[in-house]
Design an enzyme around this catalytic site. Structure first.
Site, PDB file in Angstrom:
ATOM      1  N   GLY A 270       0.862  -1.409  -0.008  1.00  0.00           N
ATOM      2  CA  GLY A 270       0.049   0.122   0.168  1.00  0.00           C
ATOM      3  C   GLY A 270       0.921   1.287   0.130  1.00  0.00           C
ATOM      4  N   THR A 271       2.077   1.349   0.703  1.00  0.00           N
ATOM      5  CA  THR A 271       2.899   2.473   0.791  1.00  0.00           C
ATOM      6  C   THR A 271       3.476   2.754  -0.574  1.00  0.00           C
ATOM      7  OG1 THR A 271       3.559   1.697   2.884  1.00  0.00           O
ATOM      8  CG2 THR A 271       4.925   3.277   1.734  1.00  0.00           C
TER       9      THR A 271
ATOM     10  N   ASN B  39      -7.736   4.081   8.476  1.00  0.00           N
ATOM     11  CA  ASN B  39      -7.134   2.873   9.269  1.00  0.00           C
ATOM     12  C   ASN B  39      -7.211   3.086  10.782  1.00  0.00           C
ATOM     13  OD1 ASN B  39      -5.434   4.941   8.313  1.00  0.00           O
ATOM     14  ND2 ASN B  39      -3.690   3.974   9.677  1.00  0.00           N
TER      15      ASN B  39
ATOM     16  N   GLN C 294      -7.710  -0.131   3.731  1.00  0.00           N
ATOM     17  CA  GLN C 294      -8.541  -0.764   4.639  1.00  0.00           C
ATOM     18  C   GLN C 294      -9.767  -1.046   4.097  1.00  0.00           C
ATOM     19  OE1 GLN C 294      -7.365  -1.449   7.670  1.00  0.00           O
ATOM     20  NE2 GLN C 294      -5.365  -0.600   7.756  1.00  0.00           N
TER      21      GLN C 294
ATOM     22  N   SER D 219      -3.492  -3.242  -0.686  1.00  0.00           N
ATOM     23  CA  SER D 219      -2.340  -4.211  -0.177  1.00  0.00           C
ATOM     24  C   SER D 219      -3.242  -5.493   0.472  1.00  0.00           C
ATOM     25  CB  SER D 219      -1.886  -3.208   1.156  1.00  0.00           C
ATOM     26  OG  SER D 219      -0.940  -3.948   1.796  1.00  0.00           O
TER      27      SER D 219
ATOM     28  N   HIS E 298      -1.624  -7.743   2.549  1.00  0.00           N
ATOM     29  CA  HIS E 298      -1.662  -8.067   4.232  1.00  0.00           C
ATOM     30  C   HIS E 298      -2.611  -7.874   4.919  1.00  0.00           C
ATOM     31  CE1 HIS E 298       0.281  -4.865   6.689  1.00  0.00           C
ATOM     32  NE2 HIS E 298       0.473  -4.392   5.429  1.00  0.00           N
TER      33      HIS E 298
ATOM     34  N   THR F 104      11.982  -6.958 -10.408  1.00  0.00           N
ATOM     35  CA  THR F 104      11.581  -8.478 -10.513  1.00  0.00           C
ATOM     36  C   THR F 104      10.257  -8.566  -9.585  1.00  0.00           C
ATOM     37  OG1 THR F 104      13.856  -9.070 -10.971  1.00  0.00           O
ATOM     38  CG2 THR F 104      12.271 -10.795 -10.444  1.00  0.00           C
TER      39      THR F 104
ATOM     40  N   CYS G 205       2.021   1.800  11.745  1.00  0.00           N
ATOM     41  CA  CYS G 205       3.380   2.727  11.426  1.00  0.00           C
ATOM     42  C   CYS G 205       3.790   3.583  12.567  1.00  0.00           C
ATOM     43  CB  CYS G 205       3.444   3.274  10.315  1.00  0.00           C
ATOM     44  SG  CYS G 205       2.328   2.282   9.151  1.00  0.00           S
TER      45      CYS G 205
END
Ligand SMILES: Cc1ncc(COP(=O)(O)O)c(C=O)c1O
Length: 397
Positions: free
Chosen positions: A73-74, A153, A181, A201, A203, A240, A328
């Site tokens: 996401g970042t 979030n 989120q 994202s 995760h 990659t 974070c």
């Protein structure tokens, strides 16, 4: 074994068995580099293509080539902001965002400010909602991008994204939303909602860490922010490809969007049960966020007169995992920028804890959490020099 109750699903989630099964062959069987021309390379390409199709279908994108895989996401947020700013600087250098965005957006904006872009940070109301009149007021002739997150979030407030996108387009401005989120909780249909760019994202939805995607509607001008291989992600995102991660993300988003109704029903029932029991057993707190327009996964609670970090530590000793703010920033003791923007006084914001639920949490887990919370809050209040005012009643929303 010590009981573990994980109420930090907005920070990250466990990887589901189905996702792991999807990923495993990519580590040691189909391990080719997607840039290689031989059969193992082509198999890797096929895996990436299938994942891209799954993401496309999950968000109802018109074309699979509108999905670009990223490291999470970042990177998707950084790229949306910086890439659009650089590619459209000839049209203008003004960007509008909200004051409650994730730091992946806010810090990208700070970077752009250093390059001469001007940023307007929209205020939010006490529930964390952006006021559309304020947005209209902020629009200028040189505004090139509006970026407002779908689900916050920290407090779970859901913005009126479709209305914001419409305003952006009325003024021929691009619209980006951070939906990290939102995926799996709010139905995201990029065509219906008229979204130009959207960050995701893996995760947060039982996929692996370190992989995500940016949806970029065909025709939107965006410069790359990574440089290297020219064939990767159609020359827009060098590096990659993380084939196992991409495969896992594709599976995770497919499952999350397929199960959205069931997940929401379960989470709502467990979150509401938590708030109901909290009201029975604990006094002097407030629930932050919008009373209705909010994610079912998140309950952000400020306990008056005590520190969120102390609550977190004592709950951790009882096997309960929670956060004080976003993952974070939870290692910093600064009051949350989100609660500050919502007008929550610092001394109340300091007592905030984010409980974020997963579908694996049972009512008996919640009973245990509330028992422990009742003890922890009483213990901390007994030694706190600040006594919550008796007239402040429970659950002020
Ligand atoms: C709203 C929001 N945006 C962006 C991110 C960053 O995503 P990632 O952890 O994949 O870099 C997060 C993660 O906490 C988030 O909650």
């Amino acid at each position: 074994m010590e009981r573990k109750i994980y109420l930090d699903n907005a920070s990250t989630t466990y990887v589901s068995n189905e996702v792991m099964t999807e990923m495993l062959p990519c580590f040691n069987t189909i391990y080719g580099n997607a840039g290689s021309l031989h059969s193992l390379g082509r198999e890797a390409v096929a895996i990436i293509d299938r994942a891209r199709d799954r993401v496309k279908n999950a968000i109802n994108a018109a074309k699979a080539n509108e999905i670009y895989f990223t490291s999470g996401g970042t990177e998707a947020d950084n790229w949306a902001l910086i890439g659009v700013a650089h590619a459209n600087a000839n049209k203008g250098k003004h960007i509008i965002t909200s004051s409650i965005e994730h730091h992946a957006v806010l810090h990208a904006c700070e970077q752009l400010q250093k390059e001469g872009f001007e940023i307007t940070y929209l205020p939010v109301d006490k529930h964390g909602l952006v006021d559309l009149a304020e947005l209209l007021h902020a629009i200028r002739k040189d505004t090139i991008l509006i970026s407002v997150m779908t689900v916050n979030n920290e407090v779970g407030t859901i913005q009126n994204v479709k209305a914001i996108a419409k305003i952006a387009h009325d003024y021929k401005i691009l619209f980006h939303t951070d939906a990290v989120q939102a995926i799996g909780h709010v139905k995201m249909d990029v065509q219906d909602m008229e979204i130009d760019l959207m960050s995701m994202s893996a995760h947060k939805i039982h996929g692996p860490k370190g992989v995500g995607a940016l949806y970029v509607k065909n025709g939107v001008r965006i410069d790359p922010i990574t440089f290297g291989g020219i064939s990767q992600e159609r020359g827009k995102r060098s590096g990659t490809e993380n084939v196992p991660g991409i495969a896992g993300f594709g599976k995770a988003i497919e499952i999350a969007t397929r199960n959205i109704a069931v997940t929401n029903a379960k989470l709502k029932s467990i979150r509401d049960y938590f708030l109901e029991k909290l009201a029975e057993k604990v006094e002097y707190y407030q629930v932050n966020g919008h009373p209705q327009q909010k994610s079912n996964a998140i309950a952000n609670v400020s306990f008056y007169g005590i520190e969120g970090e102390s609550i977190l530590m004592l709950l951790d000793m009882a096997g309960i995992c929670v956060s004080t703010a976003s993952a974070c920033t939870s290692r910093s003791l600064l009051p949350s920028h989100v609660l500050q923007a919502m007008g929550v006084p610092d001394e109340i914001a300091q007592g905030s804890v984010r409980f974020s639920f997963g579908t694996n949490i049972s009512k008996s887990d919640v009973d245990y959490v509330i028992d422990q919370l009742q003890k922890v809050v009483a213990q901390l209040r007994a030694i706190s020099p600040i006594q919550p005012e008796k007239e402040v009643k429970k659950n002020v929303q």
